[in-house]
Design a protein around this motif. Structure first.
Motif, PDB file in Angstrom:
ATOM      1  N   ILE A 143      -7.063  -7.684  -9.069  1.00  0.00           N
ATOM      2  CA  ILE A 143      -7.341  -6.594  -9.683  1.00  0.00           C
ATOM      3  C   ILE A 143      -5.447  -6.420  -9.330  1.00  0.00           C
ATOM      4  O   ILE A 143      -5.038  -5.102 -10.425  1.00  0.00           O
ATOM      5  CB  ILE A 143      -8.141  -5.390  -8.777  1.00  0.00           C
ATOM      6  CG1 ILE A 143      -9.325  -6.324  -9.964  1.00  0.00           C
ATOM      7  CG2 ILE A 143      -7.919  -4.471  -9.528  1.00  0.00           C
ATOM      8  CD1 ILE A 143     -10.546  -5.781  -8.544  1.00  0.00           C
ATOM      9  N   VAL A 144      -5.103  -6.148  -8.094  1.00  0.00           N
ATOM     10  CA  VAL A 144      -3.796  -5.760  -7.775  1.00  0.00           C
ATOM     11  C   VAL A 144      -3.143  -6.754  -8.805  1.00  0.00           C
ATOM     12  O   VAL A 144      -1.573  -6.055  -8.842  1.00  0.00           O
ATOM     13  CB  VAL A 144      -3.066  -6.424  -5.920  1.00  0.00           C
ATOM     14  CG1 VAL A 144      -2.129  -5.856  -6.000  1.00  0.00           C
ATOM     15  CG2 VAL A 144      -4.794  -5.248  -5.082  1.00  0.00           C
ATOM     16  N   SER A 145      -2.720  -7.217  -8.731  1.00  0.00           N
ATOM     17  CA  SER A 145      -2.010  -7.685 -10.147  1.00  0.00           C
ATOM     18  C   SER A 145      -2.098  -7.359 -11.522  1.00  0.00           C
ATOM     19  O   SER A 145      -1.147  -6.874 -12.261  1.00  0.00           O
ATOM     20  CB  SER A 145      -2.375  -9.740 -10.814  1.00  0.00           C
ATOM     21  OG  SER A 145      -2.107 -10.306  -9.093  1.00  0.00           O
ATOM     22  N   ARG A 146      -3.293  -7.423 -11.697  1.00  0.00           N
ATOM     23  CA  ARG A 146      -2.960  -5.828 -13.093  1.00  0.00           C
ATOM     24  C   ARG A 146      -2.999  -4.246 -12.471  1.00  0.00           C
ATOM     25  O   ARG A 146      -1.904  -4.045 -13.180  1.00  0.00           O
ATOM     26  CB  ARG A 146      -4.898  -5.979 -13.770  1.00  0.00           C
ATOM     27  CG  ARG A 146      -5.283  -7.582 -14.099  1.00  0.00           C
ATOM     28  CD  ARG A 146      -4.300  -7.365 -14.814  1.00  0.00           C
ATOM     29  NE  ARG A 146      -3.194  -8.544 -14.505  1.00  0.00           N
ATOM     30  CZ  ARG A 146      -3.804  -9.463 -14.870  1.00  0.00           C
ATOM     31  NH1 ARG A 146      -4.501 -10.243 -13.922  1.00  0.00           N
ATOM     32  NH2 ARG A 146      -2.303 -10.439 -14.325  1.00  0.00           N
ATOM     33  N   LEU A 147      -2.961  -4.270 -11.624  1.00  0.00           N
ATOM     34  CA  LEU A 147      -2.299  -2.822 -11.107  1.00  0.00           C
ATOM     35  C   LEU A 147      -1.090  -2.572 -11.159  1.00  0.00           C
ATOM     36  O   LEU A 147       0.017  -1.901 -11.861  1.00  0.00           O
ATOM     37  CB  LEU A 147      -2.915  -2.336  -9.889  1.00  0.00           C
ATOM     38  CG  LEU A 147      -4.289  -1.771  -9.598  1.00  0.00           C
ATOM     39  CD1 LEU A 147      -4.871  -1.848  -8.184  1.00  0.00           C
ATOM     40  CD2 LEU A 147      -4.429  -0.293 -10.043  1.00  0.00           C
ATOM     41  N   LEU A 198      -6.078  -0.826  -1.381  1.00  0.00           N
ATOM     42  CA  LEU A 198      -7.290  -2.375  -1.449  1.00  0.00           C
ATOM     43  C   LEU A 198      -6.223  -3.830  -0.461  1.00  0.00           C
ATOM     44  O   LEU A 198      -6.534  -4.025  -0.032  1.00  0.00           O
ATOM     45  CB  LEU A 198      -6.869  -3.015  -2.660  1.00  0.00           C
ATOM     46  CG  LEU A 198      -7.497  -2.022  -3.589  1.00  0.00           C
ATOM     47  CD1 LEU A 198      -7.056  -2.438  -5.463  1.00  0.00           C
ATOM     48  CD2 LEU A 198      -9.276  -2.479  -3.630  1.00  0.00           C
ATOM     49  N   ARG A 199      -5.199  -3.545   0.166  1.00  0.00           N
ATOM     50  CA  ARG A 199      -4.622  -4.905   0.989  1.00  0.00           C
ATOM     51  C   ARG A 199      -5.401  -4.208   2.328  1.00  0.00           C
ATOM     52  O   ARG A 199      -5.885  -4.713   2.952  1.00  0.00           O
ATOM     53  CB  ARG A 199      -3.086  -4.215   0.925  1.00  0.00           C
ATOM     54  CG  ARG A 199      -3.207  -5.036  -0.216  1.00  0.00           C
ATOM     55  CD  ARG A 199      -0.611  -4.804  -1.043  1.00  0.00           C
ATOM     56  NE  ARG A 199      -0.387  -5.822   0.383  1.00  0.00           N
ATOM     57  CZ  ARG A 199       1.473  -6.120   0.531  1.00  0.00           C
ATOM     58  NH1 ARG A 199       1.503  -4.733  -0.398  1.00  0.00           N
ATOM     59  NH2 ARG A 199       1.788  -6.424   1.676  1.00  0.00           N
ATOM     60  N   ASP A 200      -5.604  -2.809   2.448  1.00  0.00           N
ATOM     61  CA  ASP A 200      -5.815  -2.301   4.143  1.00  0.00           C
ATOM     62  C   ASP A 200      -7.865  -2.600   3.934  1.00  0.00           C
ATOM     63  O   ASP A 200      -7.691  -3.525   5.144  1.00  0.00           O
ATOM     64  CB  ASP A 200      -5.775  -1.177   4.026  1.00  0.00           C
ATOM     65  CG  ASP A 200      -6.356  -0.454   5.938  1.00  0.00           C
ATOM     66  OD1 ASP A 200      -5.292  -0.942   6.505  1.00  0.00           O
ATOM     67  OD2 ASP A 200      -6.913   0.214   5.602  1.00  0.00           O
ATOM     68  N   TRP A 201      -7.986  -3.295   2.824  1.00  0.00           N
ATOM     69  CA  TRP A 201      -9.720  -3.496   2.967  1.00  0.00           C
ATOM     70  C   TRP A 201      -9.626  -4.791   3.146  1.00  0.00           C
ATOM     71  O   TRP A 201     -10.474  -5.215   3.656  1.00  0.00           O
ATOM     72  CB  TRP A 201      -9.816  -2.562   1.458  1.00  0.00           C
ATOM     73  CG  TRP A 201     -10.942  -3.284   1.040  1.00  0.00           C
ATOM     74  CD1 TRP A 201     -12.496  -3.341   1.109  1.00  0.00           C
ATOM     75  CD2 TRP A 201     -10.819  -4.819   0.445  1.00  0.00           C
ATOM     76  NE1 TRP A 201     -13.465  -4.331   0.876  1.00  0.00           N
ATOM     77  CE2 TRP A 201     -12.864  -4.866   0.845  1.00  0.00           C
ATOM     78  CE3 TRP A 201     -10.598  -5.969  -0.401  1.00  0.00           C
ATOM     79  CZ2 TRP A 201     -13.766  -6.241   0.061  1.00  0.00           C
ATOM     80  CZ3 TRP A 201     -11.358  -6.955  -0.272  1.00  0.00           C
ATOM     81  CH2 TRP A 201     -12.644  -7.425  -0.806  1.00  0.00           C
ATOM     82  N   ASP A 202      -8.439  -5.306   2.518  1.00  0.00           N
ATOM     83  CA  ASP A 202      -8.667  -6.896   2.856  1.00  0.00           C
ATOM     84  C   ASP A 202      -9.223  -7.375   3.662  1.00  0.00           C
ATOM     85  O   ASP A 202      -9.348  -8.067   4.601  1.00  0.00           O
ATOM     86  CB  ASP A 202      -7.518  -7.528   1.900  1.00  0.00           C
ATOM     87  CG  ASP A 202      -7.951  -8.827   1.845  1.00  0.00           C
ATOM     88  OD1 ASP A 202      -8.678 -10.104   1.716  1.00  0.00           O
ATOM     89  OD2 ASP A 202      -6.797  -9.597   1.989  1.00  0.00           O
ATOM     90  N   ARG A 203      -7.758  -6.550   4.734  1.00  0.00           N
ATOM     91  CA  ARG A 203      -7.754  -7.039   6.239  1.00  0.00           C
ATOM     92  C   ARG A 203      -8.954  -6.675   7.016  1.00  0.00           C
ATOM     93  O   ARG A 203      -9.647  -7.625   8.020  1.00  0.00           O
ATOM     94  CB  ARG A 203      -7.116  -5.786   7.178  1.00  0.00           C
ATOM     95  CG  ARG A 203      -6.460  -6.005   8.489  1.00  0.00           C
ATOM     96  CD  ARG A 203      -5.134  -4.979   9.258  1.00  0.00           C
ATOM     97  NE  ARG A 203      -5.958  -3.849   8.846  1.00  0.00           N
ATOM     98  CZ  ARG A 203      -6.710  -2.936   9.109  1.00  0.00           C
ATOM     99  NH1 ARG A 203      -7.058  -3.725  10.488  1.00  0.00           N
ATOM    100  NH2 ARG A 203      -6.838  -1.664   9.211  1.00  0.00           N
ATOM    101  N   ARG A 204      -9.616  -5.632   6.971  1.00  0.00           N
ATOM    102  CA  ARG A 204     -11.243  -5.346   7.521  1.00  0.00           C
ATOM    103  C   ARG A 204     -12.618  -6.373   6.924  1.00  0.00           C
ATOM    104  O   ARG A 204     -13.212  -6.653   7.410  1.00  0.00           O
ATOM    105  CB  ARG A 204     -11.475  -3.860   7.294  1.00  0.00           C
ATOM    106  CG  ARG A 204     -10.792  -3.181   8.075  1.00  0.00           C
ATOM    107  CD  ARG A 204     -11.572  -1.710   7.980  1.00  0.00           C
ATOM    108  NE  ARG A 204     -11.104  -1.152   6.752  1.00  0.00           N
ATOM    109  CZ  ARG A 204      -9.530  -0.864   6.167  1.00  0.00           C
ATOM    110  NH1 ARG A 204      -9.201  -0.609   7.325  1.00  0.00           N
ATOM    111  NH2 ARG A 204      -9.446   0.131   5.476  1.00  0.00           N
ATOM    112  N   ALA A 205     -12.356  -6.892   5.308  1.00  0.00           N
ATOM    113  CA  ALA A 205     -12.894  -7.341   4.542  1.00  0.00           C
ATOM    114  C   ALA A 205     -13.134  -9.449   4.976  1.00  0.00           C
ATOM    115  O   ALA A 205     -13.865  -9.997   4.699  1.00  0.00           O
ATOM    116  CB  ALA A 205     -12.791  -7.245   3.527  1.00  0.00           C
TER     117      ALA A 205
END
Length: 487
Positions: A143-147, A198-205
């Protein structure tokens, strides 16, 4: 020794295989089976379930619960099963309750009773929580790549139009001239925040639930931290009950996605306006627009409209998840079966919309002449004139009122700022006459390019500041692209 219930159902092939049932005398009702089955949508978790199964097999081996030979056979069978899933030669059947059931059936077909050893020390509760985190952490990078592609398309257009004057609007009314590149970059900043979330989300996930079992962990000598490390998580879950009950990561992802959807919708709405005959700011490429089945002349902004419409799905999926979670007691409840479809739909929707929006933005042709001609419309230079009076020592309250009177005078006399004379200004307010001393006079500031250039403070719309924004954003977006690619 007699066959287990699972081995009997696999051998007979006609009965549904279940990962439970020993304490039940009869099978479930057809209505319950139809309600419970989830394999039709959770099958996409199969690659992640197999990945976690390999890590779990190695942990069982280190705990002395699998011999060297058994581990080798287990890993070989999992690899063979993964290839069969990839090629389509192994598929779930209507008799499989979920992805875990289907994959255990495939493992038993390859290993017999040895395949049943893999279930030791884990539950579908911690399996599915782990699989879903693995799936989302993988797909968030797509998703980030597409953004990033959309950001890049917007920045390319902004670079070309850093000095192109356009009507800046509030309340959808002409307000002040702006650089069209500045307006395009406003959308980039919003999308950049989406990526940052989303990058910050990944840290918690990045927390592994595997090892939590059903809810209490396991009495077997397992090593959840080792499993977490092998699967790319930063740590194992510190509380087994929270590990299987937690869907914060799912709800938070859906919020991030919904916010991105809102930004796509706002960009889509602007493109719909820009492409209209009334605005005529842009011309859409034929490849990213559609026609009418009855009106031959039509060229419709379907991509932008669908981006606007599909944001409703993304917002709805977030609401679905929050409603599922509201009031659930610890730990696992079957309500959580409903967490996957909104997640999968959100991922699919973003990966469908984003490439189309990127293509639309990259290929649209900007009507520069139209933008620059309409930039001063609606007395858009009024604030520049008021600020000139302020620089001449007039209190802004008085300057605002004087320019307001001037606008009314122009409307009554059916004229514009561009046609004003010094005599006209003198009729309205002595402040305008006083502004003819040193430096630019009142008529001198009624110039669009001058108005743009004067807004040169940090964050302003001056072309030089727009180019500064571009340089800073390129560095940010390059970092986002590197993160998405894993480098």
């Amino acid at each position: 020794m007699g066959k287990s219930r699972e081995e009997e159902t696999v051998a007979e092939g006609g009965k549904p295989m279940r990962l439970w049932g020993g304490r039940f005398e009869g099978g479930p009702a057809d209505a319950l089976t139809r309600l419970s089955v989830s394999v039709q949508f959770d099958w996409r978790l199969a690659p992640y379930d197999l990945l976690a199964s390999r890590a779990h097999a190695r942990v069982l081996h280190r705990a002395g619960l699998l011999s060297d030979d058994e581990l080798t056979r287990m890993l070989g069978a999992l690899e063979d099963l993964e290839e069969a899933c990839r090629s389509g030669s192994f598929r779930p059947t209507v008799a499989d309750e979920d992805v875990h059931t289907a994959l255990e059936r495939g493992l038993l077909e390859r290993l017999g009773s040895l395949g049943g050893k893999l279930r030791a020390g884990r539950s579908r509760n911690d399996q599915v929580a782990t699989d879903l985190r693995l799936y989302l952490r993988d797909h968030v990078r797509h998703i980030v790549s597409r953004l990033v592609e959309l950001e890049t398309a917007l920045m390319s257009q902004a670079e070309e139009h850093a000095a192109t004057a356009a009507p800046g609007m509030t309340h959808l009314q002409h307000a002040q001239p702006v650089s069209f590149g500045h307006q395009l970059l406003a959308h980039v900043h919003a999308i950049a925040r989406d990526v940052d979330r989303l990058r910050d989300w990944d840290r918690r996930a990045a927390v592994s639930p595997l090892g939590a079992g059903a809810l209490a962990g396991s009495s077997l000598p397992l090593d959840p931290q080792a499993v977490a490390e092998e699967l790319g998580f930063t740590s194992a879950a510190p509380n087994s009950m929270d590990a299987v009950a937690d869907r914060d990561f799912a709800a938070e992802f859906l919020f991030c996605a919904a916010m991105a959807g809102v930004h796509l919708s706002r960009l889509g709405e602007e493109i719909v306006l820009w492409a209209s005959q009334e605005f005529h700011w842009i011309e859409m490429d034929d490849a990213y627009s559609t026609g009418s089945s009855i009106m031959p002349q039509k060229k419709n902004p379907d991509v932008a409209e669908l981006a606007r419409g599909k944001s409703g799905r993304l917002i709805g999926n977030l609401m679905t998840m929050l409603t599922i979670l509201k009031g659930l007691p610890l730990t696992y409840n079957r309500d959580l079966q409903e967490d996957k479809e909104p997640i999968f739909d959100t991922v699919d929707t973003l990966l469908l919309v984003l490439p189309a929006m990127s293509g639309l933005v990259a290929t649209m042709r900007v009507n520069t002449a139209r933008l620059e001609t309409s930039a001063p419309d609606g007395f858009a230079l009024a604030t520049d004139l008021a600020e000139l009076l302020v620089r001449k020592g007039v209190p802004f309250r008085d300057a605002h009122e004087a320019v307001g009177h001037l606008v009314v005078w122009c409307q009554v006399n059916d004229t514009t700022f561009e046609k004003l004379t010094e005599e006209d200004l003198a009729k309205i307010s002595p402040h305008f006459t006083a502004a003819t001393g040193e430096g630019p006079g009142a008529l001198d500031v009624l110039n669009v390019q001058g108005a743009l250039a004067s807004r040169k403070a940090f964050g302003g719309t001056a072309p030089d500041r727009v180019r500064d924004q571009l340089a800073a954003l390129r560095e940010i977006v390059d970092g986002q692209a590197a993160w998405a690619s894993g480098s």
